[in-house]
Design an enzyme around this catalytic site. Structure first.
Site, PDB file in Angstrom:
ATOM      1  CD  GLU A 113      -2.970  -1.078   2.301  1.00 42.34           C
ATOM      2  OE1 GLU A 113      -4.120  -1.471   2.089  1.00 42.34           O
ATOM      3  OE2 GLU A 113      -2.574  -0.743   3.432  1.00 42.34           O
ATOM      4  CB  CYS A 170       2.830   7.724   3.248  1.00 42.03           C
ATOM      5  SG  CYS A 170       3.350   6.577   4.507  1.00 42.03           S
ATOM      6  CB  CYS A 177       7.207  -4.518   9.204  1.00 42.44           C
ATOM      7  SG  CYS A 177       8.560  -3.694  10.074  1.00 42.44           S
ATOM      8  CB  CYS A 181       5.984  -1.960  16.635  1.00 41.30           C
ATOM      9  SG  CYS A 181       7.628  -1.470  16.092  1.00 41.30           S
ATOM     10  CB  CYS A 184       2.713  -1.230  14.072  1.00 37.53           C
ATOM     11  SG  CYS A 184       2.825  -1.050  12.288  1.00 37.53           S
ATOM     12  CD  GLU A 233      13.162   0.289  10.174  1.00 40.50           C
ATOM     13  OE1 GLU A 233      12.292   0.778  10.889  1.00 40.50           O
ATOM     14  OE2 GLU A 233      14.086   0.977   9.677  1.00 40.50           O
ATOM     15  CB  SER A 264       9.830   7.075   9.725  1.00 34.09           C
ATOM     16  OG  SER A 264       9.469   6.636  11.019  1.00 34.09           O
ATOM     17  CB  CYS A 406       0.906   6.536  11.610  1.00 33.79           C
ATOM     18  SG  CYS A 406       1.545   8.047  10.988  1.00 33.79           S
TER      19      CYS A 406
HETATM   20  N1  SAH Z   1       8.852   1.328  10.086  1.00 33.67           N
HETATM   21  C1  SAH Z   1       9.083   2.706  10.225  1.00 33.67           C
HETATM   22  C2  SAH Z   1       8.160   3.578   9.403  1.00 33.67           C
HETATM   23  C3  SAH Z   1       6.718   3.184   9.293  1.00 33.67           C
HETATM   24  S1  SAH Z   1       5.581   3.529  10.532  1.00 33.67           S
HETATM   25  C4  SAH Z   1       8.998   3.111  11.674  1.00 33.67           C
HETATM   26  O1  SAH Z   1       8.490   2.359  12.462  1.00 33.67           O
HETATM   27  O2  SAH Z   1       9.486   4.186  11.983  1.00 33.67           O
HETATM   28  C5  SAH Z   1       5.422   5.309  10.665  1.00 33.67           C
HETATM   29  C6  SAH Z   1       5.157   5.754  12.110  1.00 33.67           C
HETATM   30  O3  SAH Z   1       3.872   5.310  12.570  1.00 33.67           O
HETATM   31  C7  SAH Z   1       6.155   5.199  13.095  1.00 33.67           C
HETATM   32  O4  SAH Z   1       6.555   6.191  14.010  1.00 33.67           O
HETATM   33  C8  SAH Z   1       5.361   4.141  13.800  1.00 33.67           C
HETATM   34  O5  SAH Z   1       5.881   3.800  15.053  1.00 33.67           O
HETATM   35  C9  SAH Z   1       4.002   4.768  13.880  1.00 33.67           C
HETATM   36  N2  SAH Z   1       2.908   3.838  14.133  1.00 33.67           N
HETATM   37  C10 SAH Z   1       2.853   2.506  13.926  1.00 33.67           C
HETATM   38  N3  SAH Z   1       1.637   2.031  14.288  1.00 33.67           N
HETATM   39  C11 SAH Z   1       0.920   3.069  14.709  1.00 33.67           C
HETATM   40  C12 SAH Z   1      -0.442   3.233  15.162  1.00 33.67           C
HETATM   41  N4  SAH Z   1      -1.277   2.201  15.230  1.00 33.67           N
HETATM   42  N5  SAH Z   1      -0.847   4.469  15.488  1.00 33.67           N
HETATM   43  C13 SAH Z   1      -0.025   5.545  15.387  1.00 33.67           C
HETATM   44  N6  SAH Z   1       1.252   5.459  14.943  1.00 33.67           N
HETATM   45  C14 SAH Z   1       1.715   4.240  14.615  1.00 33.67           C
HETATM   46 FE1  SF4 Z   2       7.457  -2.109  11.296  1.00 33.12          FE
HETATM   47 FE2  SF4 Z   2       7.380   0.533  11.701  1.00 33.12          FE
HETATM   48 FE3  SF4 Z   2       5.195  -0.972  12.073  1.00 33.12          FE
HETATM   49 FE4  SF4 Z   2       7.224  -1.178  13.765  1.00 33.12          FE
HETATM   50  S1  SF4 Z   2       5.947   0.636  13.424  1.00 33.12           S
HETATM   51  S2  SF4 Z   2       6.094  -2.894  12.871  1.00 33.12           S
HETATM   52  S3  SF4 Z   2       8.967  -0.895  12.404  1.00 33.12           S
HETATM   53  S4  SF4 Z   2       6.236  -0.629  10.156  1.00 33.12           S
END
Ligand code: SAH
Ligand code: SF4
Length: 425
Positions: A113, A170, A177, A181, A184, A233, A264, A406
């Site tokens: 996406e 974006c 990934c 996390c 996420c 990532e 990021s 995000c």
């Molecule tokens: N993998 C990279 C970039 C993608 S995520 C990273 O983690 O930095 C972009 C941002 O959205 C990151 O700061 C991530 O931690 C945040 N993010 C992930 N899941 C989220 C959620 N459910 N709500 C708000 N931010 C979130």
């Molecule tokens: Fe991957 Fe970024 Fe989501 Fe963490 S927040 S699982 S690093 S995409």
């Protein structure tokens, strides 16, 4: 020059000696030097590569047939040998706030996406407007695209026709990934693979095509910024991401400024320095916790690269100073990391680093048990940071209604993990 992935001239030669696998070389993932040497090896003058490069990146040509300053026979040969492969739109969703999410089919049928975030709902300059001022066809310049790709969902929506000051794409760097996390949605999807450089560049070109953007002196640009904040990532796929960024920044091509590109990362420490030295793009760090215990839980990558090593790498990020700051992203999770003490700890942790903090209200996704902090809590948290001298902003939630904000991107089934956040504390 180092050549990655499946697109080196040597590999092409190999593929061509295997007639049962008719594989064309995708040009989009190659540096200009590489196209030049590949052309030379095939007996074409090197300036033909310059012409093709300009067609691809300045004139937005997407097939060799339109490259009118190249002899017809040569264009046919190019069509046989090389491809100009863009991802295909398999699904699109339009948010009431103007955000658009595209599910894209990339090589091998995989889906990824990307999200387009204009500062507000708008009509792109590729649209044809009828006598009454209503856009009737969106991608006038690209009849091969469906008009509904960009037209607002309904005529009642606010439409802006003047140029946008800011419109961000974006992009994704991986399908799934590996960091996983806990908060996420992307992290719950089974990891499929890294995207190739041409698949990353393809996202940018596709969006520019939809908008009718071109390069060169008279360039029309609606797309102003690119953020690597989609699926994946980026520093786990550094070779392809850095190749894509260098090509996107090439001055005789799309000429995107490094100041308009943000990467990021969850904190893949060994690549942070390289990212600064080789690319010099804006850096955003997903911090989200001020102590290792909580960060270990929220972001398992912290066990490999704990806070101290991460902050050390950020402190040394080449090129940061008071006018060019690193962004720390901090997702606001109710009852987990959003107390007054957390705010003070955060200010202390990053003191001395030229930085700003971006507070992100947590975005919901199906199956998650996290909760976002209330508006009031976020406001208080922000105020404490400000009082401690920390420059901070609250990220506007965009595209939440279509799961485009995000951390809401996900294109496959996978290992939906136990997301009962509270049980872990
Ligand atoms: N993998 C990279 C970039 C993608 S995520 C990273 O983690 O930095 C972009 C941002 O959205 C990151 O700061 C991530 O931690 C945040 N993010 C992930 N899941 C989220 C959620 N459910 N709500 C708000 N931010 C979130
Ligand atoms: Fe991957 Fe970024 Fe989501 Fe963490 S927040 S699982 S690093 S995409």
């Amino acid at each position: 020059m180092k050549c990655s992935a499946a697109s080196t001239p040597q590999q092409v030669a190999f593929a061509m000696s295997e007639p049962q696998i008719p594989r064309k070389t995708p040009l989009l993932g190659l540096y200009k030097d590489q196209i030049i040497s590949m052309f030379r090896e095939s007996g074409y003058e090197s300036w033909r590569a310059n012409q093709v490069w300009e067609w691809l990146y300045v004139s937005a040509a997407r097939n060799f047939g339109v490259m009118t300053n190249i002899p017809l026979k040569m264009r046919d040969e190019f069509t046989e040998k090389y491809s100009i492969e863009l991802p295909k739109i398999s699904e699109k969703k339009h948010s009431i706030d103007g955000t658009m999410k595209f599910a894209l089919e990339v090589s091998g049928g995989d889906i990824v996406e990307m999200v387009f975030i204009p500062e507000k709902a708008f009509v792109p300059h590729s649209a044809q407007i009828d006598d009454t001022g209503i856009p009737v066809a969106c991608c006038a310049a690209r009849p091969d695209y469906d008009d509904s790709d960009l037209l607002p969902v309904s005529a009642n929506e606010p439409m802006i026709t003047e140029p946008l000051a800011r419109a961000t794409l974006c992009v994704s760097s991986q399908i799934g990934c590996l960091v996983k996390c806990a908060f996420c949605f992307t992290g719950t999807q089974r990891f499929a693979r890294n995207l190739e450089a041409h698949e990353i560049i393809g996202q940018v070109l596709l969006m520019r095509d939809l908008l009718g953007d071109t390069g060169g002196k008279d360039s029309k640009r609606t797309l102003t910024n690119i953020v690597f904040m989609g699926m994946g990532e980026p520093l786990h796929n550094y070779e392809n991401v850095s190749r894509a960024i260098k090509i996107i920044m090439a001055e005789d091509g799309l000429a995107f400024s490094r100041r308009r590109i943000t990467l990021s990362t969850a904190g893949v420490v060994p690549y942070i320095k390289r990212c600064g030295e080789e690319l010099g793009v804006n850096l955003a760090i997903s911090l989200h916790a001020t102590n290792d215990k909580l960060r270990d839980y929220l972001m398992p990558i912290n066990k490999q690269f704990p806070l101290s090593s991460l902050l050390d790498a950020v402190q040394k990020y080449p090129g940061i100073n008071q006018s060019r700051r690193v962004t720390f992203e901090y997702v606001m999770l109710k009852g987990m990391n959003d107390s007054d003490k957390d705010a003070r700890d955060l200010a202390r942790l990053i003191s001395g680093i030229p930085a700003k903090v971006n507070l992100i209200p947590w975005n919901y996704w199906p199956g998650a048990t996290f909760q976002t902090s209330s508006r009031e809590r976020i406001a208080t948290f922000s105020e404490i940071l400000t009082n401690c001298g920390v420059n901070n902003t609250v990220r506007q939630q965009r595209g939440v209604d279509i799961l485009a904000a995000c951390g809401q991107l996900r294109t496959g089934q996978g290992d939906l993990q136990n997301t009962d956040a509270n049980s872990a504390l």
